[in-house]
Design an enzyme around this catalytic site. Structure first.
Site, PDB file in Angstrom:
ATOM      1  N   GLY B  39      24.827  -8.430  17.136  1.00 39.26           N
ATOM      2  CA  GLY B  39      25.102  -7.432  16.096  1.00 39.26           C
ATOM      3  C   GLY B  39      25.907  -6.240  16.565  1.00 39.26           C
ATOM      4  N   CYS B 248      25.301 -26.246 -11.244  1.00 34.01           N
ATOM      5  CA  CYS B 248      26.749 -26.508 -11.183  1.00 34.01           C
ATOM      6  C   CYS B 248      27.135 -27.500 -12.277  1.00 34.01           C
ATOM      7  CB  CYS B 248      27.115 -27.068  -9.813  1.00 34.01           C
ATOM      8  SG  CYS B 248      28.795 -27.715  -9.716  1.00 34.01           S
ATOM      9  N   CYS B 251      28.336 -30.976 -10.323  1.00 37.05           N
ATOM     10  CA  CYS B 251      27.459 -31.806  -9.493  1.00 37.05           C
ATOM     11  C   CYS B 251      25.985 -31.559  -9.778  1.00 37.05           C
ATOM     12  CB  CYS B 251      27.755 -31.594  -8.011  1.00 37.05           C
ATOM     13  SG  CYS B 251      27.082 -30.055  -7.356  1.00 37.05           S
ATOM     14  N   CYS B 273      30.134 -25.079  -8.252  1.00 38.24           N
ATOM     15  CA  CYS B 273      29.913 -24.743  -6.846  1.00 38.24           C
ATOM     16  C   CYS B 273      31.124 -24.010  -6.275  1.00 38.24           C
ATOM     17  CB  CYS B 273      29.740 -26.015  -6.008  1.00 38.24           C
ATOM     18  SG  CYS B 273      28.152 -26.810  -6.175  1.00 38.24           S
ATOM     19  N   CYS B 279      30.102 -29.677  -3.243  1.00 41.27           N
ATOM     20  CA  CYS B 279      30.160 -30.218  -4.596  1.00 41.27           C
ATOM     21  C   CYS B 279      30.671 -31.676  -4.579  1.00 41.27           C
ATOM     22  CB  CYS B 279      31.083 -29.346  -5.442  1.00 41.27           C
ATOM     23  SG  CYS B 279      30.873 -29.569  -7.217  1.00 41.27           S
TER      24      CYS B 279
END
Ligand SMILES: Nc1ncnc2c1ncn2[C@@H]1O[C@H](COP(=O)(O)OP(=O)(O)OP(=O)(O)O)[C@@H](O)[C@H]1O
Ligand SMILES: [Mg+2]
Lengths: 256, 299
Positions: B39, B248, B251, B273, B279
């Protein structure tokens, strides 16, 4: 009782120019000390040295920590010193823009110190902010406004609330009423006086205005050319100045 | 990361992966330091790349420094492999490193991304490289670099909560949806920018190595595998990811990040998606959302 702050022989030179020289004093819990003197006499320099915003050329400042120990501020680690500054101390700048975040709301300005010490409950932070806004006579409805939308006097009161929210024991103020017009000044002074009294704060207030010193301080120090030339109880110094320079200062203003 | 032997064939005009070996070593040192201090933003001497800032020069340099001849590279922008930005970065590495490329998340060893973390779980051995525009999470409230560095060094992160406080005061809830700040391994606050907060939980204890490159700001930072990544919040306003009401349209996937697609000029639209590979993969495996089902029924 023991002093909150012990200032031992502080000097600050800017190259060869004197900022302040050989200043020593003690500040007691609940005591308000005014530092007065004409422009360039070293008031801000001294305040900055005491509050660790400037490194003195020589001398030490010792602070009575909450654990009962005295600590030499110059020998404290930076993390600990910064923590002390935002919890146990406050600093009220002459120009509120130097002490406030102008682009965040009044509520966040007051809440920042709480969040810095780990408060993580939005509702409680906001409640505390509302309480403090009320105490400095800012209407609760202004909590989400930015200080940019505030008058000079309101900004100064917000700055005070932002500093006092962590219940500090010591507050530094450099010309807190400097940029304000007279009626606004009077109201602010009243407020500062009652807050200091109610909270039992110790304070060091720099001012060139003897009326401010008279109203707020128990004790005062008069500076000239970087040196403290006279100090004592405020009423004594103002009513019975001993040094010719102090006599001149006092006689040059209208009686307060 | 492996040592790249400069290829002698076919790359007469470029060193392998465009950057010279000296520069790659410098960037690798920055990456290793970043991995050692999760970080923490490590400064590095960002190079000019043959593309403008804002096109992922930081991510491209990181990828160039870690890429080996056997790597398989995937590049996404938003969730898609076929946007201009993704296509040109992919073409760039094909040209200067002759590496294999793919659109399949599972097959990739290195995935460079601008906005998304793929929906499919990343696994050990994969590296996700983020293109970062603004690495400093404290920047918007504290413009001074000297001060923000000190705040990181001393762990003074109150300001991050001031930002979230402002959000709630203004909107009634934490309205930050992108670049949502996180705390890494309980120490450094980091900006995962500019991914949606929807993806924040995927960073937490991910098996993949995550590297972040900011070209213009000259910073590299990292989240090593299995590292704690916690989104900042308030007790009474806990962190939440975006929720989508519908699956979605293509899909039928639920609990994935959806993009709105306008279908016609009569207000028709659908949500699909954002991760196009995810997808397609689902559709290949027989999943169908309502738009596909409708279409099939019509045929
Ligand atoms: N940064 C600096 N560099 C050099 N000299 C300085 C600096 N700051 C202050 N001084 C000098 O130190 C002396 C004391 O200045 P200081 O600002 O402490 O006075 P002051 O009493 O606060 O004045 P004022 O009432 O105008 O605010 C002056 O001679 C000033 O010119
Ligand atoms: Mg001054």
């Amino acid at each position: 009782m023991t002093p909150l702050l012990k200032v031992n022989d502080i000097s600050k030179f800017y190259g060869s120019r004197v900022g302040c020289r050989n200043v020593s004093f003690e500040l007691w819990p609940g005591e308000v000390l005014a530092i007065v003197g004409e422009s360039g006499s070293g008031k801000t320099t001294l305040l900055s040295c005491i509050s660790t915003r400037l490194m003195p050329t020589s001398g030490t400042v010792e602070y009575h920590m909450r654990d009962g120990q005295y600590r030499d501020l110059a020998r404290m680690g930076e993390a600990e010193r910064r923590f002390l500054m935002r919890t146990d101390w406050g600093f009220v700048h002459q120009n509120p823009a130097d002490g406030l975040r102008m682009t965040v709301s009044a509520g966040a300005n007051v809440g920042e110190r709480l969040m810095a010490i780990g408060d993580r409950h939005y509702g409680k932070i906001r409640e505390t902010a509302i309480d403090w806004l009320q105490r400095v006579e800012i209407d609760e409805s202004r909590i989400d406004d930015q200080p940019r939308a505030f008058s000079g006097g309101m900004r100064q009161r917000l700055q005070i609330a932002r500093n006092l929210v962590t219940s500090p024991r010591l507050v530094f103020m450099d010309e807190p009423t400097g940029g304000l017009d007279v009626s606004v000044q009077a109201r602010l002074l009243d407020l500062v006086r009652s807050l200091v009294h109610d909270l039992g704060l110790s304070a060091i207030i720099v001012t060139h205005d003897l009326a401010v010193a008279r109203l707020l301080s128990h004790r005062m120090m008069v500076m000239k050319d970087g040196v403290v030339i006279e100090q004592g109880l405020t009423d004594r110094v103002l009513d019975d100045p001993r040094e010719p320079y102090t006599q001149l200062l006092v006689s040059s203003i209208l009686q307060v | 990361m492996r040592d790249n032997v400069p290829e002698t064939t076919g790359l007469a005009t470029y060193n392998f992966a465009y950057l010279d070996e000296q520069t790659k070593r410098m960037i690798r040192r920055a990456i290793l330091k970043a991995i050692a201090i999760p970080g923490y933003q490590v400064p590095f001497a960002s190079r000019e790349m043959p593309m403008p800032y804002g096109w992922g020069t930081g991510g491209v340099q990181v990828t160039a420094a870690i890429l080996g001849p056997d790597d398989v590279l995937k590049v996404i922008d938003q969730g898609a492999d076929d946007t201009t930005n993704a296509v040109s970065i992919r073409a760039f590495f094909q040209k200067v490193a002759h590496v294999a490329v793919t659109t399949k998340t599972r097959e990739a060893t290195i995935i460079q991304t601008r906005h998304r973390i793929p929906e499919g779980k990343l696994t050990e051995g994969q590296t996700l490289v983020y293109q970062v525009p603004i690495p400093e999470p404290l920047r918007f409230l504290e413009p001074r670099e000297t001060e923000t560095r000190k705040m990181h060094a001393l762990e003074e992160y109150g300001l991050m909560h001031v930002k979230l406080y402002e959000d709630i005061a203004r909107n009634g809830h934490i309205a930050t949806t992108y670049a949502y700040p996180v705390k890494v391994e309980g120490r450094y606050v980091m900006d995962p920018s500019p991914t949606p907060k929807f993806d924040n939980p995927k960073m937490h204890r991910s098996e993949a190595l995550q590297l972040f490159g900011a070209g213009r700001e000259k910073r590299i930072y990292a989240v090593p595998p299995f590292t704690d990544v916690v989104s900042l919040d308030f007790e009474d306003h806990p962190f939440e990811v975006q929720k989508f009401d519908k699956p979605c349209a293509l899909c039928g996937a639920e609990n994935v990040y959806l993009d709105e697609v306008v279908l016609d000029d009569k207000g028709g639209r659908m949500f699909v998606c954002s991760d196009t590979d995810h997808c397609e993969d689902r559709r290949e495996h027989g999943h169908a959302g309502h738009m596909l089902a409708n279409k099939e029924a019509a045929e």
